[in-house]
Design an enzyme around this catalytic site. Structure first.
Site, PDB file in Angstrom:
ATOM      1  N   ASN A   1       0.818  -1.210   0.000  1.00  0.00           N
ATOM      2  CA  ASN A   1       0.000   0.000   0.000  1.00  0.00           C
ATOM      3  C   ASN A   1       0.852   1.261   0.000  1.00  0.00           C
ATOM      4  O   ASN A   1       0.553   2.236  -0.700  1.00  0.00           O
ATOM      5  CB  ASN A   1      -0.918   0.006   1.228  1.00  0.00           C
ATOM      6  CG  ASN A   1      -2.060  -0.976   1.108  1.00  0.00           C
ATOM      7  OD1 ASN A   1      -2.417  -1.399   0.013  1.00  0.00           O
ATOM      8  ND2 ASN A   1      -2.636  -1.343   2.239  1.00  0.00           N
TER       9      ASN A   1
ATOM     10  N   GLY B   1       2.574   1.801  -3.341  1.00  0.00           N
ATOM     11  CA  GLY B   1       1.597   2.335  -4.284  1.00  0.00           C
ATOM     12  C   GLY B   1       1.319   3.802  -4.040  1.00  0.00           C
ATOM     13  O   GLY B   1       1.187   4.594  -4.984  1.00  0.00           O
TER      14      GLY B   1
ATOM     15  N   TYR C   1       8.476 -12.543  11.388  1.00  0.00           N
ATOM     16  CA  TYR C   1       9.111 -11.224  11.358  1.00  0.00           C
ATOM     17  C   TYR C   1      10.235 -11.191  10.329  1.00  0.00           C
ATOM     18  O   TYR C   1      10.297 -10.287   9.488  1.00  0.00           O
ATOM     19  CB  TYR C   1       9.647 -10.874  12.741  1.00  0.00           C
ATOM     20  CG  TYR C   1      10.276  -9.505  12.850  1.00  0.00           C
ATOM     21  CD1 TYR C   1       9.518  -8.352  12.687  1.00  0.00           C
ATOM     22  CD2 TYR C   1      11.634  -9.356  13.134  1.00  0.00           C
ATOM     23  CE1 TYR C   1      10.080  -7.091  12.810  1.00  0.00           C
ATOM     24  CE2 TYR C   1      12.205  -8.099  13.250  1.00  0.00           C
ATOM     25  CZ  TYR C   1      11.427  -6.974  13.086  1.00  0.00           C
ATOM     26  OH  TYR C   1      11.993  -5.726  13.194  1.00  0.00           O
TER      27      TYR C   1
ATOM     28  N   THR D   1      18.727  -1.006  18.557  1.00  0.00           N
ATOM     29  CA  THR D   1      18.721   0.416  18.870  1.00  0.00           C
ATOM     30  C   THR D   1      18.031   0.626  20.219  1.00  0.00           C
ATOM     31  O   THR D   1      17.094  -0.095  20.553  1.00  0.00           O
ATOM     32  CB  THR D   1      17.989   1.204  17.767  1.00  0.00           C
ATOM     33  OG1 THR D   1      18.621   0.921  16.503  1.00  0.00           O
ATOM     34  CG2 THR D   1      18.041   2.699  18.018  1.00  0.00           C
TER      35      THR D   1
END
Length: 327
Positions: free
Chosen positions: A100, A103, A146, A176
């Site tokens: 999505n 696009g 994942y 992080t």
């Protein structure tokens, strides 16, 4: 004023990116379905004219009115507890959500940066990990939802770049840390911090000789910022190559928190990587980037943040009801 969409805006990394791009003078559009994000991470931005928030799930059609110059795709469960509890949503956000956004980027003629991860390398057979290493991933293991979501995300992004000529960037993020991390989310730093602050034993999975490399949030954000505005479309590792064993890190936490808690050991989860260290040659050469904040300084700042949490917030986390997202 340039306009940028940041997905996963209420999460740890996403919220810091909202801060950075707001400071740089962008109109920031934050988007998050709040499945793991928290509005408290961005509430300080709500009063600003150049910030808006959309409560939306990017696996559904995305509409943004007006021009859009850049997209940062940081929407995804990112901790083992989350993506093991909501595996289907994790796969959907990496596939349908990414599709999505690509696009949308094409429709708006926007440059898009995709947040990938060191998990694409799996339990690596190459050390340190370079961007050319294809990885050692178990697609049907518990972490596969994942790992493979991120690997597919990279493939789809490169297909849009090659076939449609879309301006794309891919960052491979290594561990992080910093303020706004979710306590007890299954990752080593908030897990150790939470246990130390509650006076509990520190839990190590495996023998503790596995390694990690921790990058402070400000350094990570700087690397992502530079990559977005670079001319390089292939994946780039952003992380701190200062490698440490989990045993050594646990001792650092005990010293930092001035606690005498015991360290207890539990079996290593399936496919948990034994080594993590980024090769950041490309980041140095292409972006002129390398981490500046040492672990001693960064961990002190992070610990100071966790100490500000209320006793209620320090309790072991009661995870949200994810049932509505598993379809």
């Amino acid at each position: 004023m340039k306009r940028i969409l940041i997905t996963g805006a209420a999460g740890f990394l996403g919220s810091h990116l909202c801060d950075r791009f707001n400071t740089e003078g962008f109109h920031v559009i934050g988007m998050d379905n709040l499945i793991t994000g928290d509005l408290k991470n961005i509430q300080h931005l709500f009063h600003l004219e150049n910030f808006e928030f959309h409560h939306h799930d990017i696996t559904n059609f995305i509409h943004i009115a007006g021009d859009l110059d850049y997209i940062l795709h940081f929407a995804s469960p990112a901790s083992p507890i989350d993506y093991l509890k909501i595996p289907i949503q994790t796969l959907k956000v990496g596939s349908l959500g990414t599709h999505n956004l690509l696009g949308l980027a094409r429709a708006k003629n926007a440059r898009i940066l995709i947040a990938s991860t060191s998990e694409v390398y799996g339990d690596p057979l190459v050390h340190p990990q370079t961007e050319e290493y294809y990885g050692n991933v178990n697609a049907i293991g518990p972490r596969g939802v994942y790992d493979e979501a991120k690997r597919f995300q990279e493939s789809l992004t490169m297909a849009y770049h090659t076939f449609h000529g879309l301006e794309t960037r891919i960052v491979r993020i290594f561990n992080t840390y910093g303020p706004r991390m979710r306590l007890n989310d299954g990752r080593v730093i908030p897990a150790f911090m939470g246990q130390a602050l509650r006076g509990e034993d520190l839990t190590i999975f495996g023998d503790g000789n596995q390694t990690r490399s921790f990058c402070y949030i400000d350094d990570q954000v700087e690397g992502i910022y530079r990559l977005l505005f670079s001319d390089y479309h292939l994946p780039v590792n952003i992380g701190n190559p200062d490698e440490i064993t989990i045993n050594e890190f646990a001792q650092e936490i005990l010293k930092l928190t001035e606690t005498n808690n015991k360290i207890v050991y539990h079996p290593l989860p399936i496919n948990d990587p034994l080594q993590r260290q980024p090769d950041i040659t490309k980041a140095k050469d292409i972006l002129g980037w390398e981490p500046k904040v040492g672990r001693t300084e960064g961990m002190q700042i992070t610990y100071n943040y966790f100490k500000t949490l209320s006793p209620e917030e320090l309790k072991k986390e009661e995870h949200k009801d994810f049932s509505n997202y598993i379809k």
